[in-house]
Design an enzyme around this catalytic site. Structure first.
Site, PDB file in Angstrom:
ATOM      1  N   SER A 135       0.855  -1.193   0.000  1.00 60.33           N
ATOM      2  CA  SER A 135       0.000   0.000   0.000  1.00 60.33           C
ATOM      3  C   SER A 135       0.887   1.238   0.000  1.00 60.33           C
ATOM      4  O   SER A 135       2.033   1.186   0.466  1.00 60.33           O
ATOM      5  CB  SER A 135      -0.883  -0.001   1.252  1.00 60.33           C
ATOM      6  N   TYR A 148      -3.255  -1.686   9.827  1.00 55.53           N
ATOM      7  CA  TYR A 148      -3.092  -1.881   8.390  1.00 55.53           C
ATOM      8  C   TYR A 148      -1.749  -1.323   7.927  1.00 55.53           C
ATOM      9  O   TYR A 148      -1.006  -1.984   7.186  1.00 55.53           O
ATOM     10  CB  TYR A 148      -4.236  -1.189   7.657  1.00 55.53           C
TER      11      TYR A 148
END
Length: 240
Positions: A135, A148
């Site tokens: 990400s 996350y």
């Protein structure tokens, strides 16, 4: 890398980015087996022409079952796309002690364990690839998603080290760093979102062109900011 005929195992591919990557790889002639947890979505993808494997990658038992089911079949590309978000924001109230466990395993432990279980098969091929989807938040974190961000940054550093280990082999190690993408996972995110189809297209292009990284959309700007001033990059993303 020529994709036609490539044998691919793609995790988390019944929705979102993974589904779009599966469709685009199939359109280019790759032979794609995909995994997921939702029975209805798996059935839909099977009807679309994919081989599907039901797999829960939030624990070691599920990962090992996937490796066992794959067995000794040929494999030329492993794409670790499956992942989870977990609400972990103390500004909203107390956070349950066990709430993050599944997400930590799915996002970090599972890709590492899958690579360990399948790398021997990849090494037998003249050309192979491991694609880890991390990400843009692996570069600089967002305050509302600390778990996350932590898992994706962990997978990023694992990918960098793995690439160095596999130099001189036939296995290319690729990292894909999406921005915020318009998927079910990001339904509550107020930021502007990239269409999943476009994100997938850029990942597939990076694989075809043998790039080490696919910095997608706003991640490109974040990488530039981080190269100039990591503190500046963090100030931008921590607001979210």
């Amino acid at each position: 890398m020529e994709l036609s005929g490539k044998i691919v195992l793609l995790t988390g591919a019944t929705a979102g980015i993974g589904r779009e990557v599966a469709l685009q790889l199939k359109a280019k002639g790759a032979v794609v087996t995909l995994t997921g947890r939702n029975a209805d979505r798996l059935a839909e993808m099977r009807e679309t022409g994919f081989e599907v494997i039901a797999a829960d990658l939030s624990n070691a038992v599920g990962v090992d079952a996937l490796v066992a089911e794959w067995g000794e079949r040929p494999l030329e590309m492993l794409i670790n796309n499956a992942g989870q978000l977990v609400d972990h924001d103390f500004r909203k109230g107390a956070v349950h002690a066990n709430a993050a466990d599944d997400a930590i395993y799915s996002n970090l432990n599972a890709p590492i364990r899958l690579i360990g279980g399948l790398i021997a098969l990849l090494k037998t091929r003249d050309e192979a690839a491991i694609v880890n989807v991390t990400s843009g938040l692996a570069i600089a974190p967002a305050a509302r998603q600390p778990v996350y961000c932590a898992t994706k940054s962990g997978l990023r550093f694992y990918t960098l080290a793995l690439r160095e280990q596999l130099k001189g082999t036939g296995i290319r190690v690729i990292e894909a760093l999406p921005p915020v993408v318009d998927t079910q996972m990001n339904d509550g995110n107020p930021m502007k979102k990239m269409p999943a189809e476009e994100c997938a297209r850029q990942i597939v292009v990076a694989i075809e062109k043998n790039r080490d990284e696919a910095n997608i959309g706003m991640t490109k700007a974040l990488r530039i900011a981080d190269s100039i001033s990591p503190a500046l990059a963090r100030r931008v993303t921590l607001r979210f």
